[in-house]
Design an enzyme around this catalytic site. Structure first.
Site, PDB file in Angstrom:
ATOM      1  N   ARG A 223       0.850  -1.182   0.000  1.00 53.44           N
ATOM      2  CA  ARG A 223       0.000   0.000   0.000  1.00 53.44           C
ATOM      3  C   ARG A 223       0.889   1.238   0.000  1.00 53.44           C
ATOM      4  NH1 ARG A 223      -3.293  -3.063  -1.438  1.00 53.44           N
ATOM      5  NH2 ARG A 223      -5.320  -3.572  -0.506  1.00 53.44           N
ATOM      6  N   HIS A 271      -0.937  -0.565  -9.745  1.00 49.01           N
ATOM      7  CA  HIS A 271      -1.548  -1.469  -8.755  1.00 49.01           C
ATOM      8  C   HIS A 271      -1.957  -2.808  -9.399  1.00 49.01           C
ATOM      9  CE1 HIS A 271      -3.783  -1.535  -4.678  1.00 49.01           C
ATOM     10  NE2 HIS A 271      -3.545  -2.775  -5.080  1.00 49.01           N
TER      11      HIS A 271
HETATM   12  P1  NAP Z   1      -1.131 -11.247   5.598  1.00 47.61           P
HETATM   13  O1  NAP Z   1      -1.138 -12.697   5.285  1.00 47.61           O
HETATM   14  O2  NAP Z   1      -2.128 -10.710   6.558  1.00 47.61           O
HETATM   15  O3  NAP Z   1       0.344 -10.916   6.146  1.00 47.61           O
HETATM   16  C1  NAP Z   1       0.661  -9.713   6.741  1.00 47.61           C
HETATM   17  C2  NAP Z   1       2.088  -9.788   7.278  1.00 47.61           C
HETATM   18  O4  NAP Z   1       2.464  -8.492   7.753  1.00 47.61           O
HETATM   19  C3  NAP Z   1       2.226 -10.750   8.464  1.00 47.61           C
HETATM   20  O5  NAP Z   1       3.474 -11.419   8.432  1.00 47.61           O
HETATM   21  C4  NAP Z   1       2.182  -9.796   9.668  1.00 47.61           C
HETATM   22  O6  NAP Z   1       2.858 -10.252  10.829  1.00 47.61           O
HETATM   23  C5  NAP Z   1       2.916  -8.601   9.104  1.00 47.61           C
HETATM   24  N1  NAP Z   1       2.596  -7.401   9.874  1.00 47.61           N
HETATM   25  C6  NAP Z   1       1.387  -6.828  10.063  1.00 47.61           C
HETATM   26  N2  NAP Z   1       1.492  -5.756  10.874  1.00 47.61           N
HETATM   27  C7  NAP Z   1       2.813  -5.666  11.200  1.00 47.61           C
HETATM   28  C8  NAP Z   1       3.562  -4.789  12.024  1.00 47.61           C
HETATM   29  N3  NAP Z   1       2.988  -3.788  12.686  1.00 47.61           N
HETATM   30  N4  NAP Z   1       4.879  -5.004  12.147  1.00 47.61           N
HETATM   31  C9  NAP Z   1       5.485  -6.032  11.493  1.00 47.61           C
HETATM   32  N5  NAP Z   1       4.832  -6.911  10.698  1.00 47.61           N
HETATM   33  C10 NAP Z   1       3.510  -6.712  10.558  1.00 47.61           C
HETATM   34  O7  NAP Z   1      -1.244 -10.379   4.286  1.00 47.61           O
HETATM   35  P2  NAP Z   1      -0.937 -10.826   2.766  1.00 47.61           P
HETATM   36  O8  NAP Z   1      -2.055 -11.631   2.227  1.00 47.61           O
HETATM   37  O9  NAP Z   1       0.438 -11.378   2.713  1.00 47.61           O
HETATM   38  O10 NAP Z   1      -0.990  -9.393   2.042  1.00 47.61           O
HETATM   39  C11 NAP Z   1      -0.137  -8.337   2.418  1.00 47.61           C
HETATM   40  C12 NAP Z   1      -0.605  -7.033   1.798  1.00 47.61           C
HETATM   41  O11 NAP Z   1      -0.320  -7.009   0.407  1.00 47.61           O
HETATM   42  C13 NAP Z   1      -2.113  -6.783   1.836  1.00 47.61           C
HETATM   43  O12 NAP Z   1      -2.504  -6.293   3.098  1.00 47.61           O
HETATM   44  C14 NAP Z   1      -2.320  -5.764   0.733  1.00 47.61           C
HETATM   45  O13 NAP Z   1      -2.238  -4.461   1.254  1.00 47.61           O
HETATM   46  C15 NAP Z   1      -1.144  -6.004  -0.200  1.00 47.61           C
HETATM   47  N6  NAP Z   1      -1.562  -6.475  -1.534  1.00 47.61           N
HETATM   48  C16 NAP Z   1      -1.224  -5.725  -2.628  1.00 47.61           C
HETATM   49  C17 NAP Z   1      -1.563  -6.169  -3.891  1.00 47.61           C
HETATM   50  C18 NAP Z   1      -1.129  -5.428  -5.120  1.00 47.61           C
HETATM   51  O14 NAP Z   1      -1.534  -5.779  -6.216  1.00 47.61           O
HETATM   52  N7  NAP Z   1      -0.286  -4.440  -5.017  1.00 47.61           N
HETATM   53  C19 NAP Z   1      -2.265  -7.377  -4.031  1.00 47.61           C
HETATM   54  C20 NAP Z   1      -2.590  -8.102  -2.900  1.00 47.61           C
HETATM   55  C21 NAP Z   1      -2.230  -7.644  -1.649  1.00 47.61           C
HETATM   56  P3  NAP Z   1       2.406 -11.576  11.595  1.00 47.61           P
HETATM   57  O15 NAP Z   1       2.875 -12.714  10.673  1.00 47.61           O
HETATM   58  O16 NAP Z   1       3.154 -11.539  12.853  1.00 47.61           O
HETATM   59  O17 NAP Z   1       0.916 -11.516  11.744  1.00 47.61           O
HETATM   60  C1  GLV Z   2      -4.969  -5.688  -3.744  1.00 43.22           C
HETATM   61  O1  GLV Z   2      -4.364  -4.691  -3.563  1.00 43.22           O
HETATM   62  C2  GLV Z   2      -5.389  -6.568  -2.687  1.00 43.22           C
HETATM   63  O2  GLV Z   2      -5.278  -6.169  -1.527  1.00 43.22           O
HETATM   64  O3  GLV Z   2      -5.845  -7.681  -2.993  1.00 43.22           O
END
Ligand code: NAP
Ligand code: GLV
Length: 308
Positions: A223, A271
């Protein structure tokens, strides 16, 4: 599961969503308007104000993406309704592809050769050792852990950072503020895959960007608001960072005239790092709805206090 009513809101491929959901849940009625009858489940991406106001009977709200930051800011979303997000569903491999592209570009100095070609310059850079080229991955969740492992599989040392202690094969896993300092100090390339929460907003500010090795590359795939954009611009302009690959921005679409558009040190993508692929995501959501209807637990339930 006959008689289920689903409220669908998305501006991205809405017809494909209807078709895919109808295929997975043939007996469900899918509604797309905010004046829909009382629905059992809402399936949304960036819901407009007022969408949940007339829906007091929702059993769960599904996010059609992985991130829930824009969904959780809706103050009409009843406290007790579980929010469930899409997990991976084809997004992890897309994230890994993007991150690998950036890591290999930085490691093999392809942008330097592109500059040299423009001035018809034939000049080899000295080879580098992968072992000396550490990569940091902030966020070791569904997408971050897959991406970190994919980078590690190529032989780069990988330092990952999460909120709580994690174990990921082939990745040095760190957490807490001292862990972040260690990741930043090592990362020749820093890949950001954190959710946007109260704790992570503006995390990569001038002070933290300054901890990266001179000439590091930033890759923000999560983000825009995780990075202080003015601080990033300054670090690039002063040559402290070599490049930034940015897929996400504080304001999207990136406004016309924004300095990022024409900056030679920034690669902008709109994005698209990991897009939800409709058919598998609809299947995942349908399976979760079936479980909820049977009273069984599902994965991907968001901790709304934590913000992800
Ligand atoms: P997820 O499974 O919820 O993983 C989040 C990770 O971030 C976890 O390891 C979590 O720690 C860590 N985290 C959260 N808060 C933190 C903090 N304060 N300090 C340190 N680490 C922290 O999420 P995901 O599915 O991997 O997705 C991650 C993000 O990618 C999404 O939230 C979204 O914003 C972004 N995204 C972007 C796109 C795009 O096209 N650009 C597409 C999809 C997603 P813990 O393991 O300890 O809980
Ligand atoms: C895209 O940004 C997603 O969070 O899936």
């Amino acid at each position: 599961m006959s008689g289920l009513h689903l409220l669908l809101h998305t501006t991205e491929q809405p017809e494909q969503w209807v078709a895919a959901l109808q295929k997975e849940l043939p007996q469900a009625r899918i509604h797309r308007a905010s004046d829909a009858p009382q629905c059992d489940y809402a399936l949304v991406w960036q819901p407009p104000a007022g969408l949940f106001g007339g829906q007091p009977a929702l059993k769960a709200v599904f996010s059609l993406g992985a991130g829930v930051d824009s969904l959780l800011t809706s103050d009409e979303l009843p406290e007790a309704v579980p929010v469930v997000r899409v997990e991976d569903s084809g997004m992890a491999s897309q994230m890994a592809e993007y991150a690998l592209y950036a890591v290999l570009d930085a490691f093999r100095e392809f942008r330097c050769y592109a500059r040299q070609q423009r001035s018809h310059q034939w000049s080899a850079r000295p080879p580098r050792e992968r072992a000396d080229f550490a990569v940091g991955v902030l966020g070791l969740g569904v997408l971050g852990s897959y991406t970190a492992q994919a980078i590690g599989a190529l032989g780069f040392p990988v330092y990952g950072w999460s909120r709580t202690p994690r174990r990921v094969t082939g990745v040095t896993c760190l957490h807490g503020s001292s862990g972040l300092a260690e990741v930043l100090a090592s990362a020749r390339v820093l890949v950001v895959l954190l959710p946007l929460t109260v704790q992570t907003r503006g995390l990569l500010d001038a002070r933290r960007l300054a901890r990266l090795p001179h000439g590091a590359v930033l890759v923000n795939l999560a983000r825009g608001a995780l990075v202080a954009e003015a601080d990033l611009l300054r670090a690039l302009n002063e040559g402290r960072l070599a490049h930034a690959f940015l897929d996400v921005f504080s304001t999207e679409p990136l406004p016309p005239g924004h300095p990022f558009w024409d900056h030679p040190g920034i690669t902008v993508t709109p994005h698209v790092a990991a897009q939800t692929t409709v058919a598998p995501a609809a299947r995942q959501i349908a399976e979760k709805i079936a479980k909820l209807e049977r009273g069984e637990p599902v994965t991907g339930v968001v901790d709304r206090r934590r913000g992800y």
